[in-house]
Design a protein around this motif. Structure first.
Motif, PDB file in Angstrom:
ATOM      1  N   LYS A  32      36.832  89.091  86.126  1.00 28.33           N
ATOM      2  CA  LYS A  32      37.232  87.877  85.411  1.00 28.33           C
ATOM      3  C   LYS A  32      37.424  88.123  83.918  1.00 28.33           C
ATOM      4  O   LYS A  32      38.122  87.361  83.247  1.00 28.33           O
ATOM      5  CB  LYS A  32      36.183  86.781  85.622  1.00 28.33           C
ATOM      6  N   GLN A  33      36.799  89.177  83.389  1.00 29.92           N
ATOM      7  CA  GLN A  33      36.892  89.456  81.958  1.00 29.92           C
ATOM      8  C   GLN A  33      37.978  90.471  81.613  1.00 29.92           C
ATOM      9  O   GLN A  33      38.139  90.845  80.461  1.00 29.92           O
ATOM     10  CB  GLN A  33      35.532  89.953  81.454  1.00 29.92           C
ATOM     11  N   ILE A  34      38.717  90.941  82.619  1.00 27.45           N
ATOM     12  CA  ILE A  34      39.814  91.878  82.350  1.00 27.45           C
ATOM     13  C   ILE A  34      40.929  91.159  81.588  1.00 27.45           C
ATOM     14  O   ILE A  34      41.264  90.004  81.889  1.00 27.45           O
ATOM     15  CB  ILE A  34      40.356  92.462  83.672  1.00 27.45           C
ATOM     16  N   ASP A  35      41.487  91.849  80.623  1.00 26.01           N
ATOM     17  CA  ASP A  35      42.578  91.286  79.827  1.00 26.01           C
ATOM     18  C   ASP A  35      43.740  90.881  80.748  1.00 26.01           C
ATOM     19  O   ASP A  35      44.243  91.692  81.537  1.00 26.01           O
ATOM     20  CB  ASP A  35      43.055  92.332  78.810  1.00 26.01           C
ATOM     21  N   VAL A  36      44.168  89.640  80.632  1.00 24.75           N
ATOM     22  CA  VAL A  36      45.246  89.124  81.476  1.00 24.75           C
ATOM     23  C   VAL A  36      46.533  89.917  81.282  1.00 24.75           C
ATOM     24  O   VAL A  36      47.338  90.068  82.219  1.00 24.75           O
ATOM     25  CB  VAL A  36      45.484  87.628  81.173  1.00 24.75           C
ATOM     26  N   ARG A  37      46.733  90.464  80.099  1.00 20.38           N
ATOM     27  CA  ARG A  37      47.960  91.217  79.824  1.00 20.38           C
ATOM     28  C   ARG A  37      48.056  92.464  80.701  1.00 20.38           C
ATOM     29  O   ARG A  37      49.162  92.886  81.066  1.00 20.38           O
ATOM     30  CB  ARG A  37      48.021  91.597  78.345  1.00 20.38           C
ATOM     31  N   LEU A  38      46.903  93.062  81.055  1.00 22.72           N
ATOM     32  CA  LEU A  38      46.928  94.209  81.949  1.00 22.72           C
ATOM     33  C   LEU A  38      47.475  93.823  83.316  1.00 22.72           C
ATOM     34  O   LEU A  38      48.258  94.557  83.928  1.00 22.72           O
ATOM     35  CB  LEU A  38      45.513  94.790  82.101  1.00 22.72           C
ATOM     36  N   ILE A  39      47.039  92.668  83.787  1.00 25.09           N
ATOM     37  CA  ILE A  39      47.513  92.188  85.090  1.00 25.09           C
ATOM     38  C   ILE A  39      49.018  91.910  85.034  1.00 25.09           C
ATOM     39  O   ILE A  39      49.772  92.260  85.951  1.00 25.09           O
ATOM     40  CB  ILE A  39      46.749  90.927  85.516  1.00 25.09           C
ATOM     41  N   GLU A  40      49.453  91.279  83.938  1.00 21.86           N
ATOM     42  CA  GLU A  40      50.873  90.950  83.817  1.00 21.86           C
ATOM     43  C   GLU A  40      51.731  92.206  83.748  1.00 21.86           C
ATOM     44  O   GLU A  40      52.801  92.282  84.361  1.00 21.86           O
ATOM     45  CB  GLU A  40      51.083  90.086  82.571  1.00 21.86           C
ATOM     46  N   VAL A  41      51.264  93.212  83.015  1.00 21.00           N
ATOM     47  CA  VAL A  41      52.010  94.467  82.918  1.00 21.00           C
ATOM     48  C   VAL A  41      52.102  95.144  84.273  1.00 21.00           C
ATOM     49  O   VAL A  41      53.152  95.674  84.667  1.00 21.00           O
ATOM     50  CB  VAL A  41      51.358  95.401  81.884  1.00 21.00           C
ATOM     51  N   SER A  42      50.996  95.126  85.031  1.00 20.75           N
ATOM     52  CA  SER A  42      51.008  95.762  86.351  1.00 20.75           C
ATOM     53  C   SER A  42      51.976  95.051  87.295  1.00 20.75           C
ATOM     54  O   SER A  42      52.636  95.691  88.124  1.00 20.75           O
ATOM     55  CB  SER A  42      49.598  95.768  86.948  1.00 20.75           C
ATOM     56  N   GLY A  75      32.849  91.216  95.574  1.00 16.41           N
ATOM     57  CA  GLY A  75      33.086  90.862  94.178  1.00 16.41           C
ATOM     58  C   GLY A  75      34.552  90.866  93.820  1.00 16.41           C
ATOM     59  O   GLY A  75      35.015  90.017  93.053  1.00 16.41           O
ATOM     60  N   VAL A  76      35.304  91.841  94.373  1.00 16.81           N
ATOM     61  CA  VAL A  76      36.754  91.876  94.135  1.00 16.81           C
ATOM     62  C   VAL A  76      37.417  90.640  94.731  1.00 16.81           C
ATOM     63  O   VAL A  76      38.269  89.989  94.098  1.00 16.81           O
ATOM     64  CB  VAL A  76      37.363  93.155  94.740  1.00 16.81           C
ATOM     65  N   LEU A  77      37.037  90.279  95.951  1.00 17.23           N
ATOM     66  CA  LEU A  77      37.619  89.114  96.613  1.00 17.23           C
ATOM     67  C   LEU A  77      37.338  87.833  95.829  1.00 17.23           C
ATOM     68  O   LEU A  77      38.245  87.037  95.552  1.00 17.23           O
ATOM     69  CB  LEU A  77      37.059  88.996  98.034  1.00 17.23           C
ATOM     70  N   ILE A  78      36.081  87.637  95.438  1.00 13.25           N
ATOM     71  CA  ILE A  78      35.709  86.421  94.712  1.00 13.25           C
ATOM     72  C   ILE A  78      36.314  86.424  93.303  1.00 13.25           C
ATOM     73  O   ILE A  78      36.722  85.390  92.784  1.00 13.25           O
ATOM     74  CB  ILE A  78      34.179  86.290  94.651  1.00 13.25           C
ATOM     75  N   GLY A  79      36.365  87.609  92.693  1.00 16.14           N
ATOM     76  CA  GLY A  79      36.880  87.691  91.331  1.00 16.14           C
ATOM     77  C   GLY A  79      38.368  87.456  91.231  1.00 16.14           C
ATOM     78  O   GLY A  79      38.865  87.007  90.183  1.00 16.14           O
ATOM     79  N   LEU A  80      39.105  87.746  92.292  1.00 11.00           N
ATOM     80  CA  LEU A  80      40.559  87.614  92.249  1.00 11.00           C
ATOM     81  C   LEU A  80      41.073  86.300  92.826  1.00 11.00           C
ATOM     82  O   LEU A  80      42.150  85.845  92.460  1.00 11.00           O
ATOM     83  CB  LEU A  80      41.210  88.782  93.012  1.00 11.00           C
ATOM     84  N   MET A  81      40.320  85.718  93.737  1.00 12.77           N
ATOM     85  CA  MET A  81      40.798  84.515  94.431  1.00 12.77           C
ATOM     86  C   MET A  81      39.928  83.309  94.062  1.00 12.77           C
ATOM     87  O   MET A  81      38.728  83.295  94.360  1.00 12.77           O
ATOM     88  CB  MET A  81      40.769  84.726  95.951  1.00 12.77           C
ATOM     89  N   ARG A  82      40.536  82.340  93.388  1.00 13.90           N
ATOM     90  CA  ARG A  82      39.773  81.169  92.973  1.00 13.90           C
ATOM     91  C   ARG A  82      39.253  80.383  94.174  1.00 13.90           C
ATOM     92  O   ARG A  82      38.160  79.820  94.132  1.00 13.90           O
ATOM     93  CB  ARG A  82      40.651  80.268  92.107  1.00 13.90           C
ATOM     94  N   THR A  83      40.035  80.346  95.241  1.00 15.50           N
ATOM     95  CA  THR A  83      39.593  79.624  96.436  1.00 15.50           C
ATOM     96  C   THR A  83      38.340  80.261  97.009  1.00 15.50           C
ATOM     97  O   THR A  83      37.383  79.565  97.374  1.00 15.50           O
ATOM     98  CB  THR A  83      40.714  79.617  97.504  1.00 15.50           C
ATOM     99  N   ALA A  84      38.333  81.597  97.097  1.00 20.04           N
ATOM    100  CA  ALA A  84      37.156  82.299  97.597  1.00 20.04           C
ATOM    101  C   ALA A  84      35.963  82.077  96.682  1.00 20.04           C
ATOM    102  O   ALA A  84      34.824  81.931  97.148  1.00 20.04           O
ATOM    103  CB  ALA A  84      37.453  83.792  97.729  1.00 20.04           C
ATOM    104  N   ASP A  85      36.213  82.032  95.373  1.00 22.27           N
ATOM    105  CA  ASP A  85      35.141  81.786  94.412  1.00 22.27           C
ATOM    106  C   ASP A  85      34.530  80.400  94.635  1.00 22.27           C
ATOM    107  O   ASP A  85      33.305  80.251  94.680  1.00 22.27           O
ATOM    108  CB  ASP A  85      35.699  81.908  92.988  1.00 22.27           C
TER     109      ASP A  85
END
Length: 258
Positions: free
Chosen positions: A145-155, A81-91
């Motif tokens: 996929k539903q995680i706030d994009v701002r969290l990713i950007e801050v990290s 789920g992590v792989l598919i959720g993070l990589m559009r190609t894998a999805d």
């Protein structure tokens, strides 16, 4: 607290009335049956399976197999789920395969698992792992996929690497959805384990049910069946309490008394 106890007691009135009515019916209709037993005989059957060791042995076998299969399915499903959720190609590449494989019933894999592993724990692990893999895969994928994009950007701005982002940001943010997957998978693992034992694997509660049925002992059969239900209810109740304590601050209306 008083209201909750009152509601709980009211909920027990109907099943207790059914038990009393069935006991009275058997009392006035003393028939010998290979498929039915009055509640009093079921209680005696429960005492039998406790005293002869069947209860502890079969419960341990089923819970051990269910827990091991669940662990395999949880690790594999969450990682997928992590792989598919993070990589559009894998999805994109996996979408067709997931939609084709996910509807396959876990019990349909019993013959294949039996041919591969033979009788025993390993064949049961495989079937349970298949069944529990999908809740973790689907819910992990959607949660990420539903995680706030701002969290990713801050990290990213903080210099977190991919693994740091996953374990420090993404998975904690997706924790409520992952716990929901755990609750679904735990119940599913118990159901599948008992089903495998009934169909093919000579161990555990499912096999105990079959032995009682073939021995024409409906009292022992119903005692084991009721125990399976109590076991599933107790595990779910325990998980609900944990969920209420862990995520009450995240989900409005969710409390430890849920």
């Amino acid at each position: 607290m008083t209201d909750a106890l009152a509601k709980s007691w009211r909920g027990w009135l109907f099943p207790l009335a059914v038990l009393a009515a069935s006991e009275i019916w058997f009392l006035f209709n003393p028939i010998l049956s290979d498929t039915l037993a009055p509640p009093s005989r079921i209680v005696l059957g429960a005492v039998d399976i406790v005293t002869d060791g069947t209860f502890l042995r079969t419960t341990y076998q089923t819970l051990f197999a269910a827990a091991a299969g669940l662990l395999i399915g949880m690790i594999a499903g969450t990682a997928g789920g992590v792989l598919i959720g993070l990589m559009r190609t894998a999805d994109r590449l996996s979408s067709w395969s997931v939609e084709m494989l996910r509807p396959i019933p876990s019990v349909a894999l019993i013959p294949l698992s039996l041919l591969t592993f033979g009788y025993g724990y390993r064949m049961e692990y495989a079937v349970v792992a298949w069944a529990t893999f999908w809740p973790f895969l689907i819910l992990t994928q959607h949660a990420l996929k539903q995680i706030d994009v701002r969290l990713i950007e801050v990290s990213k701005l903080m210099g977190f690497g991919i693994f740091s982002r996953i374990f420090k940001i993404m998975l904690p943010a997706a924790a409520p959805r992952l716990f929901t997957a755990l609750r679904l998978a735990v119940g599913l693992s118990l159901v599948v384990s008992v089903t495998v034992e009934i169909a093919a694997n000579p161990q555990g509660l499912g096999y105990g049910l079959m032995v009682a049925q073939e021995s024409l002992r409906p009292d022992r059969m119903f005692a084991l069946l009721i125990w399976v239900g109590i076991l599933g209810w107790a595990i779910n109740y325990f998980l609900v309490r944990i969920e209420g304590r862990l995520f009450a601050h995240r989900t409005p209306g969710l409390t430890a008394d849920a």
